[in-house]
Scaffold this motif. Structure first.
Motif, PDB file in Angstrom:
ATOM      1  N   ILE A   6       0.842  -1.204   0.000  1.00 49.38           N
ATOM      2  CA  ILE A   6       0.000   0.000   0.000  1.00 49.38           C
ATOM      3  C   ILE A   6       0.875   1.251   0.000  1.00 49.38           C
ATOM      4  N   GLN A   7       1.928   1.252   0.836  1.00 46.89           N
ATOM      5  CA  GLN A   7       2.835   2.407   0.872  1.00 46.89           C
ATOM      6  C   GLN A   7       3.510   2.611  -0.482  1.00 46.89           C
ATOM      7  N   ASN A   8       3.930   1.534  -1.116  1.00 46.82           N
ATOM      8  CA  ASN A   8       4.554   1.643  -2.440  1.00 46.82           C
ATOM      9  C   ASN A   8       3.561   2.176  -3.467  1.00 46.82           C
ATOM     10  N   LEU A   9       2.318   1.748  -3.371  1.00 48.94           N
ATOM     11  CA  LEU A   9       1.283   2.239  -4.278  1.00 48.94           C
ATOM     12  C   LEU A   9       1.054   3.736  -4.073  1.00 48.94           C
ATOM     13  N   ILE A  10       1.024   4.177  -2.826  1.00 48.26           N
ATOM     14  CA  ILE A  10       0.851   5.604  -2.527  1.00 48.26           C
ATOM     15  C   ILE A  10       2.010   6.412  -3.102  1.00 48.26           C
ATOM     16  N   LYS A  11       3.240   5.922  -2.928  1.00 50.18           N
ATOM     17  CA  LYS A  11       4.405   6.616  -3.482  1.00 50.18           C
ATOM     18  C   LYS A  11       4.317   6.684  -5.008  1.00 50.18           C
ATOM     19  N   PHE A  12       3.901   5.596  -5.619  1.00 49.72           N
ATOM     20  CA  PHE A  12       3.776   5.563  -7.073  1.00 49.72           C
ATOM     21  C   PHE A  12       2.741   6.581  -7.552  1.00 49.72           C
ATOM     22  N   VAL A  13       1.599   6.644  -6.861  1.00 49.12           N
ATOM     23  CA  VAL A  13       0.538   7.572  -7.245  1.00 49.12           C
ATOM     24  C   VAL A  13       1.015   9.011  -7.122  1.00 49.12           C
ATOM     25  N   SER A  14       1.729   9.334  -6.030  1.00 50.77           N
ATOM     26  CA  SER A  14       2.195  10.714  -5.855  1.00 50.77           C
ATOM     27  C   SER A  14       3.233  11.096  -6.919  1.00 50.77           C
ATOM     28  N   LYS A  15       4.087  10.151  -7.312  1.00 46.56           N
ATOM     29  CA  LYS A  15       5.082  10.438  -8.347  1.00 46.56           C
ATOM     30  C   LYS A  15       4.450  10.521  -9.732  1.00 46.56           C
ATOM     31  N   ALA A  16       3.379   9.771  -9.959  1.00 43.01           N
ATOM     32  CA  ALA A  16       2.742   9.745 -11.267  1.00 43.01           C
ATOM     33  C   ALA A  16       1.896  10.993 -11.517  1.00 43.01           C
ATOM     34  N   GLU A  17       1.662  11.791 -10.481  1.00 43.02           N
ATOM     35  CA  GLU A  17       0.879  13.024 -10.581  1.00 43.02           C
ATOM     36  C   GLU A  17      -0.500  12.786 -11.189  1.00 43.02           C
ATOM     37  N   VAL A  18      -1.200  11.789 -10.645  1.00 42.40           N
ATOM     38  CA  VAL A  18      -2.586  11.546 -11.038  1.00 42.40           C
ATOM     39  C   VAL A  18      -3.474  11.903  -9.853  1.00 42.40           C
ATOM     40  N   SER A  19      -4.744  12.185 -10.114  1.00 39.18           N
ATOM     41  CA  SER A  19      -5.613  12.627  -9.036  1.00 39.18           C
ATOM     42  C   SER A  19      -6.309  11.479  -8.315  1.00 39.18           C
ATOM     43  N   GLU A  20      -6.467  10.334  -8.982  1.00 38.20           N
ATOM     44  CA  GLU A  20      -7.160   9.225  -8.328  1.00 38.20           C
ATOM     45  C   GLU A  20      -6.754   7.909  -8.969  1.00 38.20           C
ATOM     46  N   VAL A  21      -6.541   6.887  -8.121  1.00 42.20           N
ATOM     47  CA  VAL A  21      -6.227   5.550  -8.598  1.00 42.20           C
ATOM     48  C   VAL A  21      -7.076   4.563  -7.801  1.00 42.20           C
ATOM     49  N   LYS A  22      -7.707   3.630  -8.522  1.00 48.28           N
ATOM     50  CA  LYS A  22      -8.466   2.560  -7.878  1.00 48.28           C
ATOM     51  C   LYS A  22      -7.778   1.243  -8.213  1.00 48.28           C
ATOM     52  N   TYR A  23      -7.549   0.435  -7.188  1.00 50.74           N
ATOM     53  CA  TYR A  23      -6.939  -0.869  -7.361  1.00 50.74           C
ATOM     54  C   TYR A  23      -7.891  -1.894  -6.758  1.00 50.74           C
ATOM     55  N   LYS A  24      -8.254  -2.890  -7.563  1.00 46.76           N
ATOM     56  CA  LYS A  24      -9.263  -3.843  -7.110  1.00 46.76           C
ATOM     57  C   LYS A  24      -8.859  -5.258  -7.499  1.00 46.76           C
ATOM     58  N   THR A  25      -8.949  -6.158  -6.535  1.00 49.52           N
ATOM     59  CA  THR A  25      -8.773  -7.580  -6.803  1.00 49.52           C
ATOM     60  C   THR A  25     -10.037  -8.287  -6.333  1.00 49.52           C
ATOM     61  N   LYS A  26     -10.017  -9.598  -6.390  1.00 53.94           N
ATOM     62  CA  LYS A  26     -11.201 -10.367  -6.026  1.00 53.94           C
ATOM     63  C   LYS A  26     -11.672 -10.070  -4.595  1.00 53.94           C
ATOM     64  N   ASP A  27     -10.742  -9.932  -3.650  1.00 54.70           N
ATOM     65  CA  ASP A  27     -11.121  -9.732  -2.252  1.00 54.70           C
ATOM     66  C   ASP A  27     -10.488  -8.495  -1.619  1.00 54.70           C
ATOM     67  N   PHE A  28     -10.035  -7.541  -2.424  1.00 59.66           N
ATOM     68  CA  PHE A  28      -9.418  -6.328  -1.889  1.00 59.66           C
ATOM     69  C   PHE A  28      -9.674  -5.170  -2.832  1.00 59.66           C
ATOM     70  N   GLU A  29      -9.966  -3.997  -2.261  1.00 64.32           N
ATOM     71  CA  GLU A  29     -10.178  -2.801  -3.074  1.00 64.32           C
ATOM     72  C   GLU A  29      -9.626  -1.596  -2.331  1.00 64.32           C
ATOM     73  N   ILE A  30      -8.905  -0.735  -3.047  1.00 62.29           N
ATOM     74  CA  ILE A  30      -8.362   0.491  -2.445  1.00 62.29           C
ATOM     75  C   ILE A  30      -8.495   1.620  -3.460  1.00 62.29           C
ATOM     76  N   THR A  31      -8.853   2.803  -2.955  1.00 60.63           N
ATOM     77  CA  THR A  31      -8.912   4.004  -3.780  1.00 60.63           C
ATOM     78  C   THR A  31      -7.988   5.036  -3.162  1.00 60.63           C
ATOM     79  N   ILE A  32      -7.101   5.593  -3.951  1.00 63.00           N
ATOM     80  CA  ILE A  32      -6.167   6.625  -3.475  1.00 63.00           C
ATOM     81  C   ILE A  32      -6.464   7.895  -4.244  1.00 63.00           C
ATOM     82  N   LYS A  33      -6.802   8.946  -3.496  1.00 63.67           N
ATOM     83  CA  LYS A  33      -7.084  10.240  -4.117  1.00 63.67           C
ATOM     84  C   LYS A  33      -6.019  11.233  -3.681  1.00 63.67           C
ATOM     85  N   THR A  34      -5.555  12.031  -4.625  1.00 60.97           N
ATOM     86  CA  THR A  34      -4.571  13.065  -4.341  1.00 60.97           C
ATOM     87  C   THR A  34      -5.087  14.383  -4.889  1.00 60.97           C
ATOM     88  N   PRO A  35      -4.454  15.511  -4.525  1.00 63.38           N
ATOM     89  CA  PRO A  35      -4.855  16.778  -5.147  1.00 63.38           C
ATOM     90  C   PRO A  35      -4.703  16.669  -6.656  1.00 63.38           C
TER      91      PRO A  35
END
Length: 160
Positions: A6-35
């Motif tokens: 999760i921490q690596n995903l957050i770092k990736f999202v902040s470096k990629a300069e995107v506003s929102e990323v959703k990651y979903k698997t069969k039994d796990f879902e996470i949404t990361i929103k940034t400015p």
């Protein structure tokens, strides 16, 4: 997915300069929103000053100290008719979505269930906090840009 992933995903999202990323698997879902991508969001952190403990009051001053306690008890009973909006997380409380925007709510404003009342920043993520009650904002209990704890009261709402 463990905390390191999760921490690596957050770092990736902040470096990629995107506003929102959703990651979903069969039994796990996470949404990361940034400015918004490419826009720098900066909030000033208030300085925290610690004061030295004061000497204990002389016994002669004890009766005078009892009066404010009675006033606090009366104020607390007045607040019992209000519903409290509490912080769902630890972070920094902001009344505005960004420094150049207007505040979400002021004292006297009407709120409905689902209306955003503030933002709490936690680990560089800005989480919009929505009202769980309809009514009128009676009191804002936290100063802008201050740290808040989990379950800390933020607003008093008159549901009538």
């Amino acid at each position: 997915m463990d905390i390191k992933d999760i921490q690596n995903l957050i770092k990736f999202v902040s470096k990629a300069e995107v506003s929102e990323v959703k990651y979903k698997t069969k039994d796990f879902e996470i949404t990361i929103k940034t400015p918004l991508a490419g826009s720098e969001v900066t909030y000033a952190q208030p300085a925290v000053y610690h004061t030295a403990p004061q000497q204990a009051a002389a016994p002669a001053q004890a009766p005078a100290a009892a009066a404010p306690v009675a006033e606090k008890t009366e104020a607390a009973s007045d607040d019992s008719k209000y519903v409290t909006i509490k912080s769902p997380m630890i972070g920094t409380f902001y009344r505005k979505p960004s420094p150049d925007k207007e505040v979400f709510v002021n004292v006297g404003d009407e709120v409905a269930v689902g209306k955003t009342v503030c933002v709490i920043e936690a680990m560089k993520l800005f989480n919009q906090i929505e009202s769980e009650v309809s009514g009128k904002i009676v009191k804002i209990l936290v100063d802008d840009a201050t740290p808040v704890e989990y379950d800390q009261p933020l607003f008093l709402v008159d549901p009538s």
